[in-house]
Design a protein around this motif. Structure first.
Motif, PDB file in Angstrom:
ATOM      1  N   ASP A  77      -3.483  -3.997  -0.984  1.00 21.56           N
ATOM      2  CA  ASP A  77      -3.682  -2.841  -1.848  1.00 21.56           C
ATOM      3  C   ASP A  77      -3.525  -3.314  -3.283  1.00 21.56           C
ATOM      4  OD1 ASP A  77      -4.228  -0.243  -2.512  1.00 21.56           O
ATOM      5  OD2 ASP A  77      -2.213   0.531  -2.107  1.00 21.56           O
ATOM      6  N   PRO A  97       0.821  -1.200   0.000  1.00 19.46           N
ATOM      7  CA  PRO A  97       0.000   0.000   0.000  1.00 19.46           C
ATOM      8  C   PRO A  97       0.863   1.262   0.000  1.00 19.46           C
ATOM      9  CG  PRO A  97      -0.389  -1.364   1.971  1.00 19.46           C
ATOM     10  CD  PRO A  97       0.731  -1.960   1.244  1.00 19.46           C
ATOM     11  N   HIS A 123      -3.758   7.329  -7.237  1.00 18.81           N
ATOM     12  CA  HIS A 123      -4.002   6.180  -6.357  1.00 18.81           C
ATOM     13  C   HIS A 123      -3.679   6.557  -4.906  1.00 18.81           C
ATOM     14  CE1 HIS A 123      -4.226   2.121  -4.880  1.00 18.81           C
ATOM     15  NE2 HIS A 123      -2.972   2.156  -4.475  1.00 18.81           N
ATOM     16  N   SER A 183      -6.268   6.542  -1.806  1.00 23.04           N
ATOM     17  CA  SER A 183      -5.969   5.802  -0.570  1.00 23.04           C
ATOM     18  C   SER A 183      -6.132   6.708   0.638  1.00 23.04           C
ATOM     19  CB  SER A 183      -4.536   5.271  -0.594  1.00 23.04           C
ATOM     20  OG  SER A 183      -4.281   4.577  -1.776  1.00 23.04           O
ATOM     21  N   GLN A 236      -9.573   7.225   1.667  1.00 21.84           N
ATOM     22  CA  GLN A 236     -10.210   6.042   2.261  1.00 21.84           C
ATOM     23  C   GLN A 236     -10.009   5.956   3.768  1.00 21.84           C
ATOM     24  OE1 GLN A 236     -12.179   3.742   0.664  1.00 21.84           O
ATOM     25  NE2 GLN A 236     -12.029   5.281  -0.948  1.00 21.84           N
ATOM     26  N   LYS A 282      -4.051   2.623   5.813  1.00 20.99           N
ATOM     27  CA  LYS A 282      -4.737   1.330   5.954  1.00 20.99           C
ATOM     28  C   LYS A 282      -5.306   1.132   7.351  1.00 20.99           C
ATOM     29  CE  LYS A 282      -4.606  -0.323   1.883  1.00 20.99           C
ATOM     30  NZ  LYS A 282      -5.868  -0.654   1.208  1.00 20.99           N
TER      31      LYS A 282
END
Lengths: 505, 201
Positions: A363, A341, A487, A491, A494, A348
């Motif tokens: 990931d 990741p 990306h 991430s 998230q 995460k």
């Protein structure tokens, strides 16, 4: 260990004739069996020496880092059972990557057949065999294995490694005195106290920050670990990435991908003042970057050696010497790191309950352009258990790029593919990292285990697998960097914190 | 064939019985000269509460890594009347090599080169580093690891969490039975005296 047995068939006999027949039969079987075992006998000279010479002797010889020599029949026989055990458990040779779909350069990995052969040899009583069959000892280059370096520097002061205690991570600052920017192709490393130096990661820093950290610390160098790296980088990877995002146009010069934070050197108009230059680990040979690639080393940079020490039982003084090889040709091609990741898993929400034996982070990233990959590496701390990266090609085929089934923090190898690996546009890279926070993980720094969350100290956890790539065509590089940056942003969005923030808005 | 076999058995029996048949504690009293020239009986130290034998190999990194803890244990328990011995179990190691190793690692206990591996055989150790704790009468009270610093070869804990040797010595000093009489040591194998190679010929 079971010893070899020859079993003879049971024949029930009552008459003398039958008994004689039985004796003859038994004798015949015995002769047959012992003849086959004789024929199949594994000897040092013929079967074992080639394995040992090719995989062990480079380090297990006088003056090198490994503890005892493995150069002769007597050397190997003396340690035979130990070798059998450590190769069966794949502790040795130190190569944590399992056999995947891609072969690596300088692979120090024994095949199952070789391990089996060694076990057979031990079982047979470690016979020497005919010395006439013995292959010649490999010739090792004395001194610098890549030839005379362009620049040789030594730590200005030595560091005292105590006799015992936990492993030590320490950063040392070595001034290079460079008046102009240079391009680094390879770095070789020669520790003085070979029994205690386990590995060293190389960085440059050109703002004098490292010197300040060194001066603040009364001992030689300053405390290692990622916390120190964060200070040198000027913030956690998240912030550095944000800074990188603000840059609209990628720079025109080559960049280094460092496996630590792929964004800190990417797409910045102004050159980075901190970055990686590769690393050295016990048993590894220096590996120059592929043809046409090099790390940028700004003028006025200090070299930082982030060195890992294993106390050996007696006090040692370390003053490492480093040989640097510069690229002569003009560098035209950039490379970068695709880390999954992103930001070592900072987004995460790593939160590993005590006792949890398998905690997973994952990931994935679809390549926006075709790339050629040349290396792969992995990072986690003491709870790291396994890591994999796979590539699912547009054809649907999935290839394992790296699999480390038994992660060991002590062996942070950078794996270089034997040749460039072409991955077409649309290939999906997937990484998966597992952690073991149970008491059964002997490397668990906490006893009893405690809750572990994301962080840069070695008692926190992080984790990523990093693929080193060049765009299939240099003109595609901006698209690749944009795709990865996107990306990264996704991430970040998230993370629970960000989701909460968005809701409030 | 049979006659030769029995002759060998008798020879071996005679060799084994030499020196032990007439001595007082059965089978355990071994006199051996240490590297300082002193005669030692490490398995039966009469005037002490117990003796600890540290079996070491000079080129085994696990064995060497224990040097500081071995020195601490030797010093701390010497004050409580427990004797310590460093036993080198490499038959190829000469006295000069052993003395150099001991000086490098700072061992101050009596040093013994167990060239014939008689102490190894008498105590049943197979690994370096491994320890044996003997009563003054030559009864083995503990055999095994020093602590659990190594969970396996190449698997070193940040620090030991079970101190088996210290626990055994503390139990002995307080007159209690040793909780675990044997444990599994992690380290390098002690090379056997009669390699299988000879037998298989």
């Amino acid at each position: 260990m079971s010893s070899r047995r020859t079993s003879s068939p049971r024949i029930e006999c009552r008459r003398t004739g039958c008994r004689i027949l039985k004796m003859i039969l038994a004798a015949a079987i015995h002769v047959a069996v012992s003849r086959t075992s004789l024929l199949a006998e594994v000897t040092f000279s013929k079967e074992i020496a080639p394995i040992v010479f090719a995989n062990c002797t480079a380090c297990h010889r006088p003056g090198e880092g490994a503890p005892f020599s493995l150069q002769t029949y007597a050397d190997v026989k003396k340690r035979g059972e130990l070798i059998g055990e450590v190769i069966a458990s794949r502790q040795m040779p130190p190569w944590k990557a399992a056999a995947g779909d891609i072969s690596f350069q300088n692979e120090r990995r024994l095949s199952a057949d070789q391990i089996h052969l060694f076990a057979q040899w031990i079982e047979a009583g470690m016979p020497e065999g005919d010395p006439a069959h013995l292959p010649p000892l490999p010739q090792f280059t004395a001194g610098w294995s890549l030839g005379e370096p362009d620049l040789i520097v030594t730590m200005p002061a030595s560091f005292t490694v105590p006799a015992d205690g936990p492993d030590i991570y320490r950063n040392f600052v070595v001034p290079l005195g460079l008046k102009t920017d240079r391009w680094v192709k390879a770095i070789d490393f020669r520790p003085r106290a070979r029994s205690v130096v386990h590995h060293s990661l190389f960085f440059f820093e050109s703002n004098g920050l490292a010197r300040t950290l060194d001066e603040e610390d009364p001992q030689t160098g300053f405390k290692g670990g990622m916390g120190a790296m964060m200070r040198l980088r000027g913030g956690p990877p998240v912030l550095a990435a944000d800074a990188a995002e603000e840059e609209a146009t990628p720079s025109t010069g080559p960049q280094n991908g460092n496996g630590l934070n792929p964004l800190e050197n990417i797409g910045k108009a102004k050159p980075a003042t901190f970055g990686t230059l590769g690393g050295w680990a016990l048993g590894a040979r220096p590996q120059p970057l592929p043809e046409g690639l090099a790390y940028r080393l700004p003028a006025g940079s200090d070299l930082i050696l982030a060195t890992h020490f294993h106390p050996s039982g007696k006090t040692e003084e370390e003053a490492s010497t480093v040989g640097i090889y510069f690229a002569n040709e003009p560098i035209t091609r950039r490379f970068t790191a695709i880390q999954l990741p992103t930001a070592f898993g900072a987004f995460k929400n790593i939160d590993i309950p005590p006792g949890k034996a398998e905690y997973v982070i994952e990931d994935s990233f679809a390549l926006p352009v075709a790339v050629q990959a040349f290396g792969v590496g992995a990072h986690a701390h003491y709870l790291g258990k396994s890591m994999t990266m796979t590539a699912t090609l547009p054809s649907g085929e999935t290839r394992v790029l790296l699999s480390i089934p038994d992660w060991d923090f002590a062996w942070q190898e950078q794996y270089r593919f034997a040749e460039y690996l072409s991955l077409p546009q649309g290939t999906v890279l997937r990484s998966r990292i597992t952690y073991d926070n149970s008491v059964d993980n002997p490397r668990n720094p906490s006893d009893p285990p405690v809750r572990v969350r994301f962080g840069e100290e070695s008692t926190n956890e992080m984790g990523a697998v990093t693929l080193m790539v060049v765009a299939a065509n240099e003109s595609l590089m901006p698209q690749l960097l944009d795709g990865y940056r996107n990306h990264f942003r996704q991430s970040l969005l998230q993370t629970p914190l960000f989701r909460l923030f968005n809701l409030k808005k | 064939m049979l006659v030769r076999f029995f002759f060998r058995v008798i020879c071996v029996f005679l060799l084994m019985s030499q020196g032990t048949v007439f001595s007082e504690p059965p089978a355990k009293r071994i006199e051996i000269t240490d590297l300082a020239g002193e005669t030692q009986t490490p398995l039966t130290v009469a005037d002490r509460k117990a003796s600890v034998l540290f079996f070491l190999l000079p080129d085994c990194p696990v064995s060497n890594a224990y040097a500081p803890e071995i020195k601490r244990i030797s010093a701390e328990y010497a004050r409580q009347n427990i004797a310590s011995f460093v036993i080198y179990v490499d038959p190829a190691l000469d006295p000069a090599g052993a003395k150099k190793h001991a000086a490098d690692f700072g061992y101050e206990t009596p040093l013994i080169c167990d060239t014939s591996l008689q102490l190894v055989e008498a105590t049943g150790v197979t690994i370096a580093p491994e320890v044996a704790v003997m009563s003054p009468q030559g009864k083995r009270l503990y055999r095994g690891r020093i602590d659990n610093l190594y969970a396996g070869l190449g698997k070193r804990r940040p620090q030991a969490t079970q101190h088996d040797l210290r626990a055994a010595l503390d139990a002995i000093l307080s007159g209690k039975p040793v909780a675990h009489e044997t444990t599994t040591a992690i380290g390098c194998f002690i090379e056997k005296r009669t390699p299988k190679a000879i037998r298989s010929k």
